[in-house]
Design a protein around this motif. Structure first.
Motif, PDB file in Angstrom:
ATOM      1  N   ALA A  54       9.639   4.064  -0.047  1.00 14.79           N
ATOM      2  CA  ALA A  54       9.165   3.013   0.853  1.00 14.79           C
ATOM      3  C   ALA A  54       7.639   2.964   0.817  1.00 14.79           C
ATOM      4  CB  ALA A  54       9.642   3.289   2.266  1.00 14.79           C
ATOM      5  N   PRO A  55       7.048   1.761   0.890  1.00 12.16           N
ATOM      6  CA  PRO A  55       5.586   1.672   0.929  1.00 12.16           C
ATOM      7  C   PRO A  55       5.087   1.956   2.342  1.00 12.16           C
ATOM      8  CG  PRO A  55       6.537  -0.518   1.054  1.00 12.16           C
ATOM      9  CD  PRO A  55       7.694   0.444   0.940  1.00 12.16           C
ATOM     10  N   ASP A  56       3.762   2.165   2.464  1.00 11.04           N
ATOM     11  CA  ASP A  56       3.185   2.357   3.793  1.00 11.04           C
ATOM     12  C   ASP A  56       3.056   1.019   4.515  1.00 11.04           C
ATOM     13  OD1 ASP A  56       2.924   5.003   3.109  1.00 11.04           O
ATOM     14  OD2 ASP A  56       0.918   4.726   2.273  1.00 11.04           O
ATOM     15  N   GLY A  57       2.908  -0.031   3.739  1.00  9.83           N
ATOM     16  CA  GLY A  57       2.788  -1.350   4.354  1.00  9.83           C
ATOM     17  C   GLY A  57       2.865  -2.431   3.292  1.00  9.83           C
ATOM     18  N   GLY A  58       2.960  -3.677   3.733  1.00  6.58           N
ATOM     19  CA  GLY A  58       3.020  -4.781   2.786  1.00  6.58           C
ATOM     20  C   GLY A  58       4.245  -5.635   3.036  1.00  6.58           C
ATOM     21  N   SER A  59       4.192  -6.853   2.520  1.00  7.13           N
ATOM     22  CA  SER A  59       5.334  -7.755   2.714  1.00  7.13           C
ATOM     23  C   SER A  59       6.043  -7.974   1.385  1.00  7.13           C
ATOM     24  CB  SER A  59       4.849  -9.093   3.270  1.00  7.13           C
ATOM     25  OG  SER A  59       4.076  -9.746   2.283  1.00  7.13           O
ATOM     26  N   GLY A  60       7.319  -8.340   1.462  1.00 10.21           N
ATOM     27  CA  GLY A  60       8.097  -8.600   0.251  1.00 10.21           C
ATOM     28  C   GLY A  60       8.928  -9.863   0.402  1.00 10.21           C
ATOM     29  N   HIS A  61       9.007 -10.627  -0.669  1.00  8.62           N
ATOM     30  CA  HIS A  61       9.842 -11.833  -0.673  1.00  8.62           C
ATOM     31  C   HIS A  61      10.713 -11.834  -1.912  1.00  8.62           C
ATOM     32  CE1 HIS A  61       6.762 -13.152   2.189  1.00  8.62           C
ATOM     33  NE2 HIS A  61       7.678 -13.997   2.634  1.00  8.62           N
ATOM     34  N   PHE A  62      11.983 -12.200  -1.721  1.00 10.44           N
ATOM     35  CA  PHE A  62      12.855 -12.406  -2.871  1.00 10.44           C
ATOM     36  C   PHE A  62      13.335 -13.842  -2.808  1.00 10.44           C
ATOM     37  CE2 PHE A  62      16.920 -12.414  -5.104  1.00 10.44           C
ATOM     38  CZ  PHE A  62      16.570 -11.782  -6.280  1.00 10.44           C
ATOM     39  N   ARG A  63      12.962 -14.639  -3.826  1.00 12.25           N
ATOM     40  CA  ARG A  63      13.260 -16.073  -3.841  1.00 12.25           C
ATOM     41  C   ARG A  63      12.855 -16.730  -2.521  1.00 12.25           C
ATOM     42  NH1 ARG A  63      19.169 -15.665  -6.437  1.00 12.25           N
ATOM     43  NH2 ARG A  63      18.619 -15.992  -8.617  1.00 12.25           N
ATOM     44  N   ALA A  98       0.828  -1.208   0.000  1.00 10.86           N
ATOM     45  CA  ALA A  98       0.000   0.000   0.000  1.00 10.86           C
ATOM     46  C   ALA A  98       0.854   1.247   0.000  1.00 10.86           C
ATOM     47  CB  ALA A  98      -0.905  -0.001   1.228  1.00 10.86           C
ATOM     48  N   LYS A  99       0.371   2.270  -0.712  1.00 13.24           N
ATOM     49  CA  LYS A  99       1.060   3.549  -0.707  1.00 13.24           C
ATOM     50  C   LYS A  99       0.050   4.664  -0.930  1.00 13.24           C
ATOM     51  CE  LYS A  99       4.770   6.242  -0.901  1.00 13.24           C
ATOM     52  NZ  LYS A  99       5.716   6.357   0.234  1.00 13.24           N
ATOM     53  N   SER A 100       0.071   5.653  -0.053  1.00 16.70           N
ATOM     54  CA  SER A 100      -0.818   6.802  -0.213  1.00 16.70           C
ATOM     55  C   SER A 100       0.009   8.073  -0.221  1.00 16.70           C
ATOM     56  CB  SER A 100      -1.814   6.872   0.940  1.00 16.70           C
ATOM     57  OG  SER A 100      -2.612   5.719   0.963  1.00 16.70           O
ATOM     58  N   PHE A 101      -0.483   9.071  -0.943  1.00 18.99           N
ATOM     59  CA  PHE A 101       0.108  10.400  -0.886  1.00 18.99           C
ATOM     60  C   PHE A 101      -0.965  11.346  -0.380  1.00 18.99           C
ATOM     61  CE2 PHE A 101       3.046   8.533  -3.980  1.00 18.99           C
ATOM     62  CZ  PHE A 101       4.244   8.882  -3.389  1.00 18.99           C
ATOM     63  N   ALA A 102      -0.677  12.056   0.687  1.00 19.18           N
ATOM     64  CA  ALA A 102      -1.680  12.863   1.382  1.00 19.18           C
ATOM     65  C   ALA A 102      -2.866  11.947   1.683  1.00 19.18           C
ATOM     66  CB  ALA A 102      -2.073  14.075   0.549  1.00 19.18           C
ATOM     67  N   ASP A 103      -4.065  12.261   1.172  1.00 23.23           N
ATOM     68  CA  ASP A 103      -5.210  11.399   1.466  1.00 23.23           C
ATOM     69  C   ASP A 103      -5.526  10.455   0.312  1.00 23.23           C
ATOM     70  OD1 ASP A 103      -5.585  12.358   3.945  1.00 23.23           O
ATOM     71  OD2 ASP A 103      -6.976  13.959   3.345  1.00 23.23           O
ATOM     72  N   ARG A 104      -4.702  10.549  -0.727  1.00 17.77           N
ATOM     73  CA  ARG A 104      -5.039   9.783  -1.925  1.00 17.77           C
ATOM     74  C   ARG A 104      -4.342   8.421  -1.901  1.00 17.77           C
ATOM     75  NH1 ARG A 104      -2.584  10.263  -7.381  1.00 17.77           N
ATOM     76  NH2 ARG A 104      -3.833   8.845  -8.621  1.00 17.77           N
ATOM     77  N   ARG A 105      -5.154   7.352  -2.010  1.00 16.02           N
ATOM     78  CA  ARG A 105      -4.582   6.018  -2.066  1.00 16.02           C
ATOM     79  C   ARG A 105      -4.075   5.762  -3.486  1.00 16.02           C
ATOM     80  NH1 ARG A 105      -7.926   0.531  -2.196  1.00 16.02           N
ATOM     81  NH2 ARG A 105      -8.103   1.329  -4.303  1.00 16.02           N
ATOM     82  N   LEU A 106      -2.746   5.569  -3.611  1.00 15.49           N
ATOM     83  CA  LEU A 106      -2.184   5.388  -4.950  1.00 15.49           C
ATOM     84  C   LEU A 106      -2.061   3.899  -5.290  1.00 15.49           C
ATOM     85  CD1 LEU A 106      -1.100   6.972  -7.341  1.00 15.49           C
ATOM     86  CD2 LEU A 106       1.180   6.770  -6.358  1.00 15.49           C
ATOM     87  N   LEU A 107      -1.554   3.123  -4.333  1.00 16.12           N
ATOM     88  CA  LEU A 107      -1.358   1.700  -4.592  1.00 16.12           C
ATOM     89  C   LEU A 107      -2.007   0.865  -3.493  1.00 16.12           C
ATOM     90  CD1 LEU A 107       2.441   1.584  -5.572  1.00 16.12           C
ATOM     91  CD2 LEU A 107       0.493   1.516  -7.132  1.00 16.12           C
ATOM     92  N   ALA A 108      -2.679  -0.208  -3.895  1.00 13.28           N
ATOM     93  CA  ALA A 108      -3.205  -1.189  -2.936  1.00 13.28           C
ATOM     94  C   ALA A 108      -3.159  -2.531  -3.659  1.00 13.28           C
ATOM     95  CB  ALA A 108      -4.603  -0.827  -2.504  1.00 13.28           C
ATOM     96  N   ILE A 109      -1.966  -3.098  -3.688  1.00  9.06           N
ATOM     97  CA  ILE A 109      -1.759  -4.296  -4.509  1.00  9.06           C
ATOM     98  C   ILE A 109      -1.857  -5.532  -3.630  1.00  9.06           C
ATOM     99  CG2 ILE A 109      -0.075  -5.525  -5.916  1.00  9.06           C
ATOM    100  CD1 ILE A 109       0.921  -2.748  -6.795  1.00  9.06           C
ATOM    101  N   GLU A 110      -2.839  -6.382  -3.939  1.00 14.90           N
ATOM    102  CA  GLU A 110      -3.020  -7.590  -3.138  1.00 14.90           C
ATOM    103  C   GLU A 110      -1.815  -8.502  -3.270  1.00 14.90           C
ATOM    104  OE1 GLU A 110      -6.601  -9.988  -3.421  1.00 14.90           O
ATOM    105  OE2 GLU A 110      -7.723  -8.090  -3.436  1.00 14.90           O
ATOM    106  N   THR A 111      -1.531  -8.929  -4.474  1.00 12.92           N
ATOM    107  CA  THR A 111      -0.329  -9.735  -4.701  1.00 12.92           C
ATOM    108  C   THR A 111       0.241  -9.385  -6.070  1.00 12.92           C
ATOM    109  OG1 THR A 111      -1.582 -11.497  -5.744  1.00 12.92           O
ATOM    110  CG2 THR A 111      -1.109 -11.745  -3.384  1.00 12.92           C
ATOM    111  N   LEU A 112       1.556  -9.477  -6.130  1.00 10.23           N
ATOM    112  CA  LEU A 112       2.253  -9.320  -7.415  1.00 10.23           C
ATOM    113  C   LEU A 112       3.475 -10.207  -7.339  1.00 10.23           C
ATOM    114  CD1 LEU A 112       2.988  -7.970 -10.125  1.00 10.23           C
ATOM    115  CD2 LEU A 112       4.079  -6.149  -8.824  1.00 10.23           C
ATOM    116  N   SER A 113       3.621 -11.101  -8.320  1.00 11.69           N
ATOM    117  CA  SER A 113       4.756 -12.008  -8.301  1.00 11.69           C
ATOM    118  C   SER A 113       5.452 -11.960  -9.655  1.00 11.69           C
ATOM    119  CB  SER A 113       4.265 -13.428  -8.002  1.00 11.69           C
ATOM    120  OG  SER A 113       5.340 -14.329  -8.115  1.00 11.69           O
ATOM    121  N   LEU A 114       6.753 -11.719  -9.628  1.00 13.87           N
ATOM    122  CA  LEU A 114       7.538 -11.674 -10.862  1.00 13.87           C
ATOM    123  C   LEU A 114       8.372 -12.943 -10.948  1.00 13.87           C
ATOM    124  CD1 LEU A 114       8.798  -7.979 -10.504  1.00 13.87           C
ATOM    125  CD2 LEU A 114       6.777  -8.781 -11.761  1.00 13.87           C
TER     126      LEU A 114
END
Lengths: 230, 221
Positions: free
Chosen positions: B54-63, B10-26
């Protein structure tokens, strides 16, 4: 003695390699160069940290430093005199009326200039410069060095500015140096003394040297800057 | 195999929610194009994945190894490279720009020179070595930036609109370079509007709408 005669005598003094005159020039350059060698890394380092770190009171600190840009050198001299005099906190060091005291004074005068100007140089850098260095895997120290190299001309302007201010300042040098012939008499204090004695030739000769040094530093800066932009 | 995966980003700027990505896998060996309207958050997503923002929240995995966003780990910076839409070149030389990341990794001089020569040949920059980086055209800068990234052999390459503002010839050269960038062990995400780039073979499309990712099948044609 008319102005023309005095100038003529001044040029004769300069060209004849008058020992007293060149000793004064030597004291000036030696004190100022030592002060700049100490002040440059500290001032630019503080400027970098102020530009990149966020901490409580940062804004107030920047305002104070910018305020110190206008501090009268004679007040810096007074404070340093009180600290170094026999009853002062650092009286034990017996530094009053030595070149070391003059160096310390000039460092204190140069620091706000170096910090304030390098702060604005680094803040003015393209934000992509830092991001690119970080994205390419540079460590904190390498990022800092890269950024300083990227804004090197703005930093050189800061150094020229600080040099110009300390090489020509008289208040602090007079108070903590004491204008002792052959030891702490530098160009500005000598000019003031000779002029008050009515010896204009020596004053004009020293004034010419001071102008040449100050202009020389700024001209060479302008030259290097021009070369890099060709 | 999933190379880089994020969840609940998740990422917001001021009050605007810009990103809310449930899952993304590359996945390794896959290439992606990231599309979306201007201001939909494409750049922000790439910059977060590269550890620049930096995001406001969320988890990240590499391999499959979990990592923190605050601070973004140094070891991950060596695997993920982000290239700006208008790349910044250091005021040194073309060769020094390409060598920058190699120096940061402590690669010794002879090996560094060999790799830089290879990158110069790959991006066809040989005739530009004596030109100051600031005098290069937009397309040439983009090629230097691609060579600077290529030479590090990143596992994840993130390109932000590499063909924007380029003339037709530079655009084609850039597309060719991007096309030949990745191997079976790595992946690339290219944010773009460019139809030629989107239409390239073997690309999976990620479409960013209202802060969420829609994959191939759901994406508008």
């Amino acid at each position: 003695m008319g102005l023309l005669d005095a100038t003529h005598a001044a040029l004769r003094l300069l060209l004849s390699g008058d020992a007293e005159l060149w000793t004064i020039v030597g004291v000036s350059l030696s004190v100022t160069l030592r002060a700049m060698l100490v002040a440059m890394p500290v001032g630019i380092g503080c400027g970098y940290l102020l530009a990149t770190l966020r901490f409580p009171g940062r804004r107030a600190l920047i305002v104070v430093i910018q305020g110190l840009l206008a501090s009268p050198t004679v007040v810096v001299g007074l404070l340093l005199y009180l600290l170094l005099s026999r009853q002062g906190v650092f009286g034990q060091l017996h530094l009053l009326f030595t070149q070391t005291a003059m160096v310390i004074g000039q460092v204190l005068i140069a620091l706000p200039v170096l910090i304030a100007f390098s702060l604005s140089a680094i803040q003015g850098a393209d934000p992509r410069a830092r991001e690119t260095a970080v994205a390419l895997g540079a460590s904190g120290a390498r990022v800092a060095w890269t950024l300083l190299v990227e804004v090197r001309f703005a930093l050189m302007a800061a150094v020229c500015n600080a040099f110009g201010r300390v090489v020509s300042e008289i208040g602090c040098s007079l108070m903590v140096g004491g204008n002792i012939a052959g030891v702490t008499r530098n160009i500005p204090t000598a000019i003031a003394l000779e002029t008050s004695k009515g010896d204009f030739a020596q004053g004009i000769a020293l004034g010419i040297v001071l102008l040449v040094v100050a202009l020389g530093v700024n001209f060479s800066f302008a030259f290097f800057q021009g070369e890099s932009r060709r | 195999m999933s190379l880089l995966a994020v969840a609940g980003l998740a990422k917001s700027f001021a009050d605007r929610r810009l990103l809310a990505i449930e899952t993304l896998s590359l996945s390794a060996g896959e290439r992606y194009v990231l599309t979306g309207e201007n201001g939909s958050g494409k750049s922000t997503l790439l910059r977060i994945l590269a550890g620049i923002d930096a995001p406001d929240g969320g988890s990240g995995h590499f391999r499959e190894h979990r990592f923190d966003w605050h601070p973004y780990p140094d070891w991950l910076r060596r695997e993920v490279i982000y290239v700006h839409q208008q790349p910044y070149l250091f005021h040194t030389s073309v060769a020094e720009n390409i060598a920058y990341g190699l120096r940061a990794r402590g690669i010794e001089a002879s090996e560094r020179e060999r790799l830089v020569r290879a990158a110069i040949a790959w991006a066809r920059l040989g005739h530009l070595l004596r030109t100051p980086p600031q005098k290069l055209s937009g397309g040439e800068r983009q090629r230097v930036a691609l060579a600077r990234a290529w030479v590090l052999a990143p596992k994840v390459l993130l390109l932000d609109e590499p063909t924007a503002n380029l003339d037709a010839e530079s655009r084609q050269q850039t597309i060719d370079l991007v096309h030949g960038f990745c191997g079976p062990e790595s992946t690339a995400v290219v944010a773009c509007h460019d139809r030629d780039m989107i239409a390239l073979a073997n690309r999976r499309r990620l479409h960013l709408v209202d802060g969420e990712i829609r994959h191939d099948s759901e994406a508008a044609p």
